[in-house]
Design a protein around this motif. Structure first.
Motif, mmCIF file in Angstrom:
data_model
loop_
_atom_site.group_PDB
_atom_site.id
_atom_site.type_symbol
_atom_site.label_atom_id
_atom_site.label_comp_id
_atom_site.label_asym_id
_atom_site.label_seq_id
_atom_site.Cartn_x
_atom_site.Cartn_y
_atom_site.Cartn_z
ATOM 1 N N THR A 177 -4.592 -34.445 0.879
ATOM 2 C CA THR A 177 -5.538 -35.532 0.670
ATOM 3 C C THR A 177 -5.703 -36.324 1.957
ATOM 4 N N VAL A 178 -6.919 -36.797 2.192
ATOM 5 C CA VAL A 178 -7.223 -37.563 3.398
ATOM 6 C C VAL A 178 -8.172 -38.693 3.019
ATOM 7 N N ASN A 179 -7.884 -39.885 3.514
ATOM 8 C CA ASN A 179 -8.697 -41.062 3.189
ATOM 9 C C ASN A 179 -9.995 -41.068 3.984
ATOM 10 N N VAL A 180 -11.063 -41.487 3.322
ATOM 11 C CA VAL A 180 -12.341 -41.680 4.007
ATOM 12 C C VAL A 180 -13.101 -42.786 3.286
ATOM 13 N N ASP A 181 -13.706 -43.684 4.064
ATOM 14 C CA ASP A 181 -14.524 -44.738 3.460
ATOM 15 C C ASP A 181 -15.811 -44.122 2.924
ATOM 16 N N PRO A 182 -16.154 -44.347 1.659
ATOM 17 C CA PRO A 182 -17.341 -43.698 1.085
ATOM 18 C C PRO A 182 -18.617 -43.919 1.885
ATOM 19 N N HIS A 183 -18.833 -45.154 2.376
ATOM 20 C CA HIS A 183 -20.099 -45.412 3.071
ATOM 21 C C HIS A 183 -20.197 -44.647 4.387
ATOM 22 N N LEU A 184 -19.051 -44.261 4.962
ATOM 23 C CA LEU A 184 -19.083 -43.539 6.232
ATOM 24 C C LEU A 184 -19.504 -42.085 6.072
ATOM 25 N N LEU A 185 -19.498 -41.588 4.843
ATOM 26 C CA LEU A 185 -19.972 -40.220 4.631
ATOM 27 C C LEU A 185 -21.452 -40.086 4.977
ATOM 28 N N ALA A 186 -22.169 -41.193 4.996
ATOM 29 C CA ALA A 186 -23.586 -41.158 5.377
ATOM 30 C C ALA A 186 -23.774 -41.141 6.884
ATOM 31 N N ASP A 187 -22.691 -41.345 7.652
ATOM 32 C CA ASP A 187 -22.762 -41.298 9.109
ATOM 33 C C ASP A 187 -22.780 -39.848 9.584
ATOM 34 N N ASP A 188 -23.669 -39.518 10.504
ATOM 35 C CA ASP A 188 -23.812 -38.136 10.958
ATOM 36 C C ASP A 188 -22.529 -37.595 11.587
ATOM 37 N N LEU A 189 -21.796 -38.435 12.293
ATOM 38 C CA LEU A 189 -20.567 -37.991 12.947
ATOM 39 C C LEU A 189 -19.511 -37.606 11.916
ATOM 40 N N VAL A 190 -19.363 -38.429 10.895
ATOM 41 C CA VAL A 190 -18.370 -38.168 9.847
ATOM 42 C C VAL A 190 -18.810 -36.987 8.997
ATOM 43 N N ALA A 191 -20.072 -36.975 8.586
ATOM 44 C CA ALA A 191 -20.569 -35.868 7.764
ATOM 45 C C ALA A 191 -20.464 -34.542 8.510
ATOM 46 N N GLY A 192 -20.783 -34.549 9.808
ATOM 47 C CA GLY A 192 -20.702 -33.319 10.595
ATOM 48 C C GLY A 192 -19.286 -32.806 10.713
ATOM 49 N N ALA A 193 -18.321 -33.709 10.896
ATOM 50 C CA ALA A 193 -16.924 -33.294 10.999
ATOM 51 C C ALA A 193 -16.452 -32.615 9.733
ATOM 52 N N LEU A 194 -17.049 -32.993 8.622
ATOM 53 C CA LEU A 194 -16.652 -32.416 7.332
ATOM 54 C C LEU A 194 -17.443 -31.161 6.989
ATOM 55 N N LEU A 195 -18.756 -31.229 7.131
ATOM 56 C CA LEU A 195 -19.619 -30.173 6.601
ATOM 57 C C LEU A 195 -19.809 -28.994 7.550
ATOM 58 N N ARG A 196 -19.327 -29.088 8.781
ATOM 59 C CA ARG A 196 -19.436 -27.919 9.657
ATOM 60 C C ARG A 196 -18.487 -26.812 9.217
ATOM 61 N N HIS A 197 -17.601 -27.117 8.287
ATOM 62 C CA HIS A 197 -16.673 -26.131 7.751
ATOM 63 C C HIS A 197 -17.222 -25.621 6.418
ATOM 64 N N GLY A 198 -17.460 -24.336 6.323
ATOM 65 C CA GLY A 198 -18.021 -23.771 5.103
ATOM 66 C C GLY A 198 -17.040 -23.748 3.954
ATOM 67 N N ASP A 199 -15.749 -23.751 4.263
ATOM 68 C CA ASP A 199 -14.719 -23.696 3.230
ATOM 69 C C ASP A 199 -13.871 -24.961 3.324
ATOM 70 N N LEU A 200 -13.904 -25.764 2.281
ATOM 71 C CA LEU A 200 -13.115 -26.996 2.239
ATOM 72 C C LEU A 200 -12.086 -26.966 1.111
ATOM 73 N N SER A 201 -11.737 -25.772 0.658
ATOM 74 C CA SER A 201 -10.737 -25.662 -0.400
ATOM 75 C C SER A 201 -9.405 -26.225 0.068
ATOM 76 N N ARG A 202 -8.657 -26.802 -0.858
ATOM 77 C CA ARG A 202 -7.345 -27.423 -0.653
ATOM 78 C C ARG A 202 -7.438 -28.786 0.034
ATOM 79 N N ILE A 203 -8.678 -29.243 0.299
ATOM 80 C CA ILE A 203 -8.884 -30.578 0.848
ATOM 81 C C ILE A 203 -9.305 -31.522 -0.281
ATOM 82 N N VAL A 204 -8.654 -32.675 -0.359
ATOM 83 C CA VAL A 204 -9.016 -33.710 -1.327
ATOM 84 C C VAL A 204 -9.478 -34.939 -0.548
ATOM 85 N N LEU A 205 -10.718 -35.342 -0.752
ATOM 86 C CA LEU A 205 -11.263 -36.522 -0.090
ATOM 87 C C LEU A 205 -10.932 -37.749 -0.942
ATOM 88 N N GLU A 206 -10.105 -38.617 -0.394
ATOM 89 C CA GLU A 206 -9.623 -39.780 -1.136
ATOM 90 C C GLU A 206 -10.472 -40.994 -0.781
#
Length: 366
Positions: free
Chosen positions: A99-128
């Motif tokens: 599990t990894v903490n992330v502020d919900p509103h920051l998911l709308a930021d391109d830098l944060v979203a890109g760091a997450l979504l550039r990976h096609g497989d996010l299994s075993r990751i829990v966004l807290e």
């Protein structure tokens, strides 16, 4: 703490240089792993990654992130945490999650979203996600969250039970894991109202096919009370402190204590005693429980052999709770078998509804 090492207020301009140094020097920002423990078996089910900073003064991580938010460095800092979390999966012990903490509103930021979504497989990751920050009204962050879930990520909501906004976000997100705030956990062994609130949250989250995780477990008494309530997951100093490495097991004495305590809780009133063996996999012709590419349960065969959506339950869930949830399903689906899963998502087997109802009658003495 002397004046030279005391952190200034977060609006002090000196934070800009401190944050720039942390972002420029990766070694100044470490991630420690705190174990998340299965309160039935005493095994480590997962880990939460927690930031630790080596800067010009002493300050807790929440102060560092508050300063980062004040001086515009929060997206870069949280993007780094997400990148490291995804990379850390390679070091995870088998059948565990991260599990990894992330502020919900920051998911709308391109830098944060890109760091997450550039990976096609996010299994075993829990966004807290913290419940104290609203997801953006325009829906950009929610869209990123939906894409992350499609890639196999799970969602956890932090600090549940601390306000009305938390209930609103709980209903909007339908998280896979809900973390009971430590304010509800502290002293739960001596406070009947806190125990009742934990049961209410367990029932609510269970109806959404989610898991309850008690955080801030600091005493043996609190741990034993949570096991007695059937809370499936726990985290806190009584179970393990944050560590630079991911410790694969608890000390033998601690794990044995959890198992012994759980064994004293009669299984006659819990789902664990009713589980029937079942084949789980992606073969629609041979398996009993269908798994998606992410490893999550996608369906189960009904009495006619037809694939239907699956309702998942924890082995520690009470018979009455599970029977109530099952009977609240649409009438055409009420007799579909249930799928029992461990804290790490592993399929333990299925629970036929007729066996569940008979066991419920036996436990009530009727």
């Amino acid at each position: 703490m002397d004046a030279e090492t005391m952190a200034p207020p977060v609006d002090d301009p000196r934070w800009r240089d401190a944050l720039r140094s942390v972002l420029d020097e990766p070694a100044a920002h470490a991630l420690h792993a705190q174990p998340i423990v299965d309160l039935t078996t005493g095994s480590v089910a997962g880990y939460e990654l927690l930031s630790r900073f080596d800067g010009p003064w002493r300050a807790t991580p929440d102060v560092w992130f508050a300063a980062a938010q004040r001086w515009g460095a929060n997206p870069a800092l949280q993007a780094r945490v997400l990148e490291r979390a995804v990379a850390t999966r390679a070091d995870l012990p088998p059948n565990t999650f991260l599990t990894v903490n992330v502020d919900p509103h920051l998911l709308a930021d391109d830098l944060v979203a890109g760091a997450l979504l550039r990976h096609g497989d996010l299994s075993r990751i829990v966004l807290e996600l913290t419940e104290h920050t609203r997801v953006d009204e325009a829906g950009h962050a929610m869209a990123v969250l939906d894409r992350a879930r499609s890639a196999g990520a799970l969602v956890a909501m932090d600090d549940a039970g601390t306000g009305y906004a938390g209930l609103e976000l709980l209903l909007a997100l339908r998280p896979d894991i809900v973390k009971l705030d430590r304010a509800l956990v502290t002293g739960i062994d001596t406070d009947p109202v806190k125990r009742a609130l934990a049961e209410v949250f367990g029932d609510l989250v269970g109806r959404m096919d989610g898991w309850i995780l008690a955080e801030g477990v600091e005493t043996r008494g609190e741990l034993e009370a949570l096991i007695g309530l059937g809370v499936p997951l726990g985290q806190g100093w009584a179970l393990g402190r944050p560590h630079p490495q991911m410790l694969a097991t608890l000390p033998d004495e601690d794990a044995a204590h959890i198992r012994a305590t759980a064994s004293r809780v009669s299984l006659t009133g819990n789902v664990a005693s009713l589980v029937r063996p079942a084949r789980a996999g992606a073969d629609r012709d041979r398996d009993d429980v269908l798994l998606a590419d992410s490893g999550l349960v996608a369906g189960v065969r009904d009495g006619s052999g037809v694939w239907v959506p699956a309702m998942t339950v924890a082995p520690s869930a009470s018979l009455a709770e599970v029977a109530r949830r099952a009977m609240l399903r649409p009438e055409s689906r009420r007799w579909d078998p249930l799928v029992c899963t461990a804290a790490n998502g592993e399929v333990l087997g299925t629970v036929p509804i007729d066996i569940l109802l008979l066991a419920l009658c036996d436990s009530s003495g009727t």
